[in-house]
Write an enzyme that holds these catalytic residues in place. Structure first.
Site, PDB file in Angstrom:
ATOM      1  N   PRO A 185       0.829  -1.205   0.000  1.00 11.76           N
ATOM      2  CA  PRO A 185       0.000   0.000   0.000  1.00 11.76           C
ATOM      3  C   PRO A 185       0.866   1.260   0.000  1.00 11.76           C
ATOM      4  O   PRO A 185       1.880   1.325   0.684  1.00 11.76           O
ATOM      5  CB  PRO A 185      -0.787  -0.128   1.319  1.00 11.76           C
ATOM      6  N   GLU A 186       0.455   2.239  -0.787  1.00 13.21           N
ATOM      7  CA  GLU A 186       1.204   3.488  -0.884  1.00 13.21           C
ATOM      8  C   GLU A 186       0.522   4.579  -0.067  1.00 13.21           C
ATOM      9  O   GLU A 186      -0.492   4.341   0.601  1.00 13.21           O
ATOM     10  CB  GLU A 186       1.360   3.860  -2.357  1.00 13.21           C
ATOM     11  N   LYS A 212       4.303   5.495   4.171  1.00 12.91           N
ATOM     12  CA  LYS A 212       3.725   4.160   4.066  1.00 12.91           C
ATOM     13  C   LYS A 212       3.574   3.481   5.421  1.00 12.91           C
ATOM     14  O   LYS A 212       3.433   2.258   5.496  1.00 12.91           O
ATOM     15  CB  LYS A 212       4.608   3.290   3.156  1.00 12.91           C
ATOM     16  N   ASN A 266       5.614   2.330  -6.162  1.00 14.83           N
ATOM     17  CA  ASN A 266       5.861   1.965  -7.548  1.00 14.83           C
ATOM     18  C   ASN A 266       4.722   2.360  -8.497  1.00 14.83           C
ATOM     19  O   ASN A 266       4.958   2.720  -9.646  1.00 14.83           O
ATOM     20  CB  ASN A 266       6.129   0.463  -7.660  1.00 14.83           C
ATOM     21  N   ARG A 268      12.597  -2.681  -9.175  1.00 13.76           N
ATOM     22  CA  ARG A 268      11.157  -2.573  -9.298  1.00 13.76           C
ATOM     23  C   ARG A 268      10.730  -2.605 -10.763  1.00 13.76           C
ATOM     24  O   ARG A 268      11.404  -2.049 -11.634  1.00 13.76           O
ATOM     25  CB  ARG A 268      10.643  -1.266  -8.677  1.00 13.76           C
TER      26      ARG A 268
END
Length: 312
Positions: free
Chosen positions: A2-3, A50, A220, A299
């Site tokens: 989760p961002e 985060k 990301n 990533r």
């Protein structure tokens, strides 16, 4: 993982329970003793990037020296999980991104040397979430064909009759809350000038955007989307970008994050333009690669070579 926008929503879910006493606990956590949270009062809820932070105090009155001592004793019984210890956990192992963030953020420094206190830090893994007054339900069968509901890591039942459930998260007692709101992209105190300076680094811009020292909460998905919106190739070195390009990229980061949060609060999903897409909105073929600093976590990155030309 989760961002920032998801964590802001988790914070809003926990806030109504501030001031209430925990009357029953549950969960599968093996890193803290969940029973030691019983009969404590949720004193505060804060979010940074985060990470979600919940403060607990003794239920018999406001925070004071006696209450702090009681919470310290609770924390001592729980023990403090360092990043090294967290790597041994089987239920919710920390992701490489979290370990990288721990190295780059003063707020995530290991506290084992100073001991636990009233702040319980939550860092969520893949599909991690916080739910209020409801449990997560399976939306598809697992590999064995079973429809098995996810097991919460922690459940806190409060005196009002409501409860909070936390899924796929790593919990750790913190000695203090030292998070810097100036690095949080969704904070009113976000330091734009410092972020612009960070974007001048000679590293590929897709590396810099994930540096939580300057862009806490930016993950990301946001990285991919804002690079497309700003028409910047992910491997462009920040030192080659004009000030106007960096300003446009920063504007996209703040605006996209704010819009995503607004969509979440309205119960709407994200409709990415480039992330995990085969074509960009203009119909061009999208490229995919795995990028990251040497010795760091790599990533997945999506970009349109026509809309985001490489700068040499």
């Amino acid at each position: 993982m989760p961002e920032g926008p998801s964590l802001r929503k988790f914070h809003l879910l926990t806030s109504p329970f501030v001031g209430q006493v925990v009357v029953k606990v549950g969960g599968s956590s093996q890193k803290i003793n969940v029973n030691d949270l019983n009969a404590l009062r949720l004193q505060d809820s804060q979010v940074h990037g985060k990470n979600l932070y919940l403060a607990f105090v003794a239920a018999a009155g406001p925070l004071g020296s006696a209450a702090e001592d009681a919470v310290l004793q609770k924390g001592a019984a729980c023990g403090t999980s360092s990043p090294a210890q967290g790597r041994q956990e089987q239920v919710c192992p920390p992701q490489h991104e979290e370990l990288q963030e721990l190295q780059h953020s003063s707020s995530e420094a290991p506290d084992a040397a100073v001991g636990p206190s009233s702040w319980l830090r939550f860092h969520f893994g893949l599909f991690g979430s916080t739910r209020a007054n409801e449990f997560s339900r399976a939306n598809k069968a697992n590999k064995r064909g079973d429809w098995k509901d996810p097991v919460p890591r922690l459940v806190l039942h409060f005196e009002s009759g409501g409860f909070l459930a936390f899924y796929n998260c790593r919990m750790q007692w913190c000695s203090s809350l030292t998070a810097d709101p100036a690095s949080d992209i969704l904070s009113a105190e976000f330091h734009r000038g410092r972020a612009l300076d960070a974007l001048r680094a000679p590293d590929p811009i897709c590396y810099t955007l994930l540096d939580q020292r300057y862009f806490s909460g930016l993950g990301n998905i946001i990285k991919n989307e804002i690079l497309y919106l700003a028409k910047i190739h992910p491997l462009t070195r920040g030192s080659l970008l004009a000030l106007s390009d960096r300003e446009r990229l920063l504007d996209c980061a703040v605006q996209f994050s704010s819009d995503w949060l607004g969509s979440k609060l309205r119960g709407k999903g994200l409709h990415p333009q480039i992330y995990q897409k085969e074509q960009c909105p203009l119909g061009h073929a999208v490229m995919k690669g795995t990028f990251g600093p040497s010795g760091g976590f790599k990533r997945l990155t999506w970009w349109c070579p026509r809309c985001q030309p490489e700068v040499l």
